[in-house]
Design a protein around this motif. Structure first.
Motif, PDB file in Angstrom:
ATOM      1  N   SER A  63       0.828  -1.196   0.000  1.00 41.22           N
ATOM      2  CA  SER A  63       0.000   0.000   0.000  1.00 41.22           C
ATOM      3  C   SER A  63       0.865   1.249   0.000  1.00 41.22           C
ATOM      4  O   SER A  63       2.059   1.194   0.216  1.00 41.22           O
ATOM      5  CB  SER A  63      -0.895   0.009   1.240  1.00 41.22           C
ATOM      6  OG  SER A  63      -1.753  -1.098   1.230  1.00 41.22           O
ATOM      7  N   SER A  64       0.231   2.370  -0.230  1.00 43.83           N
ATOM      8  CA  SER A  64       0.915   3.663  -0.215  1.00 43.83           C
ATOM      9  C   SER A  64      -0.022   4.682   0.420  1.00 43.83           C
ATOM     10  O   SER A  64      -1.133   4.352   0.833  1.00 43.83           O
ATOM     11  CB  SER A  64       1.248   4.087  -1.648  1.00 43.83           C
ATOM     12  OG  SER A  64       0.050   4.367  -2.360  1.00 43.83           O
ATOM     13  N   ALA A  65       0.421   5.921   0.490  1.00 48.52           N
ATOM     14  CA  ALA A  65      -0.445   6.973   1.025  1.00 48.52           C
ATOM     15  C   ALA A  65      -1.726   7.086   0.201  1.00 48.52           C
ATOM     16  O   ALA A  65      -2.801   7.354   0.739  1.00 48.52           O
ATOM     17  CB  ALA A  65       0.298   8.306   1.057  1.00 48.52           C
ATOM     18  N   TRP A  66      -1.635   6.872  -1.117  1.00 45.29           N
ATOM     19  CA  TRP A  66      -2.826   6.924  -1.971  1.00 45.29           C
ATOM     20  C   TRP A  66      -3.846   5.872  -1.515  1.00 45.29           C
ATOM     21  O   TRP A  66      -5.044   6.138  -1.457  1.00 45.29           O
ATOM     22  CB  TRP A  66      -2.477   6.688  -3.436  1.00 45.29           C
ATOM     23  CG  TRP A  66      -1.464   7.616  -4.008  1.00 45.29           C
ATOM     24  CD1 TRP A  66      -0.267   7.277  -4.580  1.00 45.29           C
ATOM     25  CD2 TRP A  66      -1.542   9.056  -4.104  1.00 45.29           C
ATOM     26  NE1 TRP A  66       0.395   8.403  -5.008  1.00 45.29           N
ATOM     27  CE2 TRP A  66      -0.362   9.505  -4.727  1.00 45.29           C
ATOM     28  CE3 TRP A  66      -2.483   9.993  -3.712  1.00 45.29           C
ATOM     29  CZ2 TRP A  66      -0.112  10.850  -4.980  1.00 45.29           C
ATOM     30  CZ3 TRP A  66      -2.240  11.340  -3.948  1.00 45.29           C
ATOM     31  CH2 TRP A  66      -1.063  11.751  -4.576  1.00 45.29           C
ATOM     32  N   THR A  67      -3.365   4.680  -1.218  1.00 49.39           N
ATOM     33  CA  THR A  67      -4.248   3.603  -0.779  1.00 49.39           C
ATOM     34  C   THR A  67      -4.883   3.942   0.564  1.00 49.39           C
ATOM     35  O   THR A  67      -6.052   3.639   0.804  1.00 49.39           O
ATOM     36  CB  THR A  67      -3.462   2.284  -0.652  1.00 49.39           C
ATOM     37  OG1 THR A  67      -2.640   2.117  -1.795  1.00 49.39           O
ATOM     38  CG2 THR A  67      -4.368   1.091  -0.507  1.00 49.39           C
ATOM     39  N   MET A  68      -4.115   4.584   1.443  1.00 48.12           N
ATOM     40  CA  MET A  68      -4.638   4.950   2.757  1.00 48.12           C
ATOM     41  C   MET A  68      -5.761   5.988   2.637  1.00 48.12           C
ATOM     42  O   MET A  68      -6.737   5.944   3.374  1.00 48.12           O
ATOM     43  CB  MET A  68      -3.529   5.506   3.650  1.00 48.12           C
ATOM     44  CG  MET A  68      -2.397   4.529   3.948  1.00 48.12           C
ATOM     45  SD  MET A  68      -2.956   2.996   4.707  1.00 48.12           S
ATOM     46  CE  MET A  68      -2.891   1.891   3.306  1.00 48.12           C
TER      47      MET A  68
END
Length: 135
Positions: A63-68
């Motif tokens: 995951s990444s910040a976008w996913t969060m």
């Protein structure tokens, strides 16, 4: 997503649903997610948005910040992203990724999910010293 499921329901039963709802959210609401208040720094610190979407949909992808941001939107929970102070306060990631993401809707759940970024990613990347989200 297994850990997010445990935080939300006490077991991993929601993991697959959360994963694919995040993928759909990222695809359907890309413009809004990419327009996050910290977008300038997130673009520098996170994978390309399209790559992040593909990784979200891929088995074993991280995951990444976008996913969060997408996870916050679909669960209606605030998500506190915690990034370790690896390079002191001058580290752009420490100043930017340590943020609170709120759902795009005004409806909120009471519980804030706390997600820490830790070394390692997918199994093949464990020696890469990259930092990725862990629930």
């Amino acid at each position: 997503f297994n850990a997010a499921s445990i935080l939300l329901s006490g077991d991993e039963a929601l993991a697959v649903e959360l994963k694919y709802k995040c993928c759909l959210e990222m695809g359907l609401n890309a413009a809004a997610i990419k327009n996050h208040k910290d977008r300038a720094a997130l673009i520098l610190l996170s994978p390309d948005y399209s790559d992040a979407l593909v990784r979200c949909a891929t088995g074993g992808g991280y995951s990444s910040a976008w996913t969060m941001i997408a996870l916050s939107n679909i669960t209606l929970h605030k998500i506190k992203m915690l990034y370790p102070m690896v390079n002191c306060l001058k580290d752009l990631a420490v100043r930017t990724v340590n943020t609170l993401t709120e759902p795009s809707t005004n409806v909120l759940e009471d519980k804030t999910l706390r997600i820490i970024f830790m070394e390692g990613g997918v199994k093949e990347d464990l020696d890469s010293k990259s930092l990725c989200p862990r629930f």
